[in-house]
Write a protein that holds these residues in place. Structure first.
Motif, PDB file in Angstrom:
ATOM      1  N   GLY A 162       0.808  -1.211   0.000  1.00 12.16           N
ATOM      2  CA  GLY A 162       0.000   0.000   0.000  1.00 12.16           C
ATOM      3  C   GLY A 162       0.840   1.259   0.000  1.00 12.16           C
ATOM      4  N   VAL A 163       2.165   1.117   0.114  1.00  8.22           N
ATOM      5  CA  VAL A 163       3.088   2.250   0.078  1.00  8.22           C
ATOM      6  C   VAL A 163       3.498   2.501  -1.355  1.00  8.22           C
ATOM      7  N   GLY A 164       3.524   3.756  -1.775  1.00  2.00           N
ATOM      8  CA  GLY A 164       3.921   3.962  -3.159  1.00  2.00           C
ATOM      9  C   GLY A 164       4.077   5.405  -3.583  1.00  2.00           C
ATOM     10  N   GLY A 165       3.082   6.262  -3.288  1.00  6.65           N
ATOM     11  CA  GLY A 165       3.085   7.615  -3.820  1.00  6.65           C
ATOM     12  C   GLY A 165       4.294   8.432  -3.433  1.00  6.65           C
ATOM     13  N   GLY A 166       4.301   8.929  -2.205  1.00 14.12           N
ATOM     14  CA  GLY A 166       5.408   9.769  -1.770  1.00 14.12           C
ATOM     15  C   GLY A 166       6.656   9.002  -1.426  1.00 14.12           C
ATOM     16  N   ILE A 167       6.522   7.712  -1.138  1.00 18.38           N
ATOM     17  CA  ILE A 167       7.670   6.942  -0.689  1.00 18.38           C
ATOM     18  C   ILE A 167       8.438   6.336  -1.840  1.00 18.38           C
ATOM     19  N   VAL A 168       7.776   5.835  -2.844  1.00 13.57           N
ATOM     20  CA  VAL A 168       8.465   5.138  -3.933  1.00 13.57           C
ATOM     21  C   VAL A 168       8.345   5.902  -5.254  1.00 13.57           C
ATOM     22  N   VAL A 169       7.129   6.225  -5.668  1.00  9.31           N
ATOM     23  CA  VAL A 169       6.918   6.839  -6.984  1.00  9.31           C
ATOM     24  C   VAL A 169       7.493   8.247  -7.048  1.00  9.31           C
ATOM     25  N   LEU A 170       7.251   9.060  -6.035  1.00 10.34           N
ATOM     26  CA  LEU A 170       7.746  10.431  -6.046  1.00 10.34           C
ATOM     27  C   LEU A 170       9.274  10.500  -6.172  1.00 10.34           C
ATOM     28  N   PHE A 190      -1.551  10.915  -9.424  1.00 11.80           N
ATOM     29  CA  PHE A 190      -2.339  10.340 -10.512  1.00 11.80           C
ATOM     30  C   PHE A 190      -1.978   8.869 -10.732  1.00 11.80           C
ATOM     31  N   ILE A 191      -0.680   8.560 -10.758  1.00  9.41           N
ATOM     32  CA  ILE A 191      -0.218   7.190 -11.005  1.00  9.41           C
ATOM     33  C   ILE A 191      -0.678   6.258  -9.894  1.00  9.41           C
ATOM     34  N   THR A 192      -0.448   6.661  -8.650  1.00 11.14           N
ATOM     35  CA  THR A 192      -0.793   5.769  -7.539  1.00 11.14           C
ATOM     36  C   THR A 192      -2.299   5.699  -7.302  1.00 11.14           C
ATOM     37  N   MET A 193      -3.042   6.707  -7.764  1.00  8.96           N
ATOM     38  CA  MET A 193      -4.503   6.599  -7.723  1.00  8.96           C
ATOM     39  C   MET A 193      -4.948   5.392  -8.547  1.00  8.96           C
ATOM     40  N   MET A 194      -4.397   5.268  -9.752  1.00  6.07           N
ATOM     41  CA  MET A 194      -4.754   4.159 -10.629  1.00  6.07           C
ATOM     42  C   MET A 194      -4.260   2.825 -10.069  1.00  6.07           C
ATOM     43  N   LEU A 195      -3.018   2.819  -9.565  1.00  3.28           N
ATOM     44  CA  LEU A 195      -2.442   1.577  -9.055  1.00  3.28           C
ATOM     45  C   LEU A 195      -3.120   1.136  -7.763  1.00  3.28           C
TER      46      LEU A 195
END
Length: 261
Positions: A162-170, A190-195
């Motif tokens: 469940g971790v992704g937006g600010g921790i991995v993708v950003l 936008f990306i993590t909203m879809m994922l």
């Protein structure tokens, strides 16, 4: 009256997610665990649903501000989708093995901590080597090769934890796409909203999601959108960069205690 604490927490989380992209996993997971007593798998499932819901409104806000480069975002999204779907369904299937539940929960928490540490490293590199002005932005096709391996790994982490937006993708966007911090925040939302939506669907089939809690927290997050919009226009890129780094550090401490506790 009983919903006021949940709405207030939702508003705070919504503000953090909208302005930094951090929160879908590393802020929400400790809150769901410590404040609401959810186990690791239920917290991950609920965090994915909540992350998707909150980022719909946040992404719309950033889109209107021109902070989401759509073509680059879709390229990164396509790279990450396979890993996200594979990991979320894999964790869901493994969770039905009762003898392995404790090990799975510990592994999920460990993966969160490792993702946070990697993110801190990328942010440190970013601060030490600031983005140069000029034509540093990659074209959408030019993103595929440098992001193929790290993007696939980020998808696996998001699907499993469940971790992704600010921790991995950003951090990946800041490192490989050379977007400025506000564009990277908008694109990662936008990306993590879809994922998160694909992961939430997978976990829903495993009956782990706390739907009522997710919807109440989401309702609270909507209250913070006008203030988030004001802050995005008012504050500088450097403020958002250091605010994001601070939140990641706080998340590392919280999840570290969770791992050894």
């Amino acid at each position: 009256m009983l919903l006021i604490p949940e709405l207030a927490i939702g508003a705070v989380v919504g503000l953090i997610i909208s302005t930094t992209s951090v929160g879908g996993g590393v802020i929400v997971l400790p809150i769901l665990t410590y404040f609401f007593g959810l186990d690791a798998l239920t917290a991950v499932a609920t965090a994915n649903l909540l992350s998707m819901l909150m980022k719909i409104s946040s992404s719309y806000m950033h889109f209107r501000m021109g902070n989401i480069p759509l073509r680059q975002s879709f390229v990164i999204l396509l790279i990450m989708i396979p890993g996200t779907v594979l990991a979320s369904y894999g964790v869901t299937l493994l969770s039905h093995l009762s003898h392995a539940k404790v090990q799975i929960e510990w592994a999920v928490n460990l993966l969160v901590v490792l993702a946070i540490l990697f993110s801190l490293y990328l942010f440190y590199r970013r601060i030490q080597q600031p983005q140069k002005s000029g034509s540093q932005t990659h074209s959408p096709s030019g993103l595929i090769k440098p992001l193929l391996l790290p993007g696939s790994g980020a998808g696996l982490v998001l699907g499993a934890t469940g971790v992704g937006g600010g921790i991995v993708v950003l951090p990946l966007l800041l490192r490989y796409s050379q977007m400025n911090i506000k564009q990277a925040i908008g694109a990662s939302l936008f990306i993590t909203m879809m994922l998160s939506g694909s992961s939430a669907f997978a976990y829903a089939h495993g009956s782990h999601t706390n739907w009522k809690l997710a919807l109440v927290l989401f309702a609270g997050s909507l209250l913070a959108i006008p203030f988030a919009n004001y802050l995005m226009k008012l504050l500088s890129d450097k403020v958002f960069q250091y605010a994001t780094l601070f939140l990641i550090l706080c998340s590392a401490v919280l999840m570290g205690f969770r791992l050894v506790g």
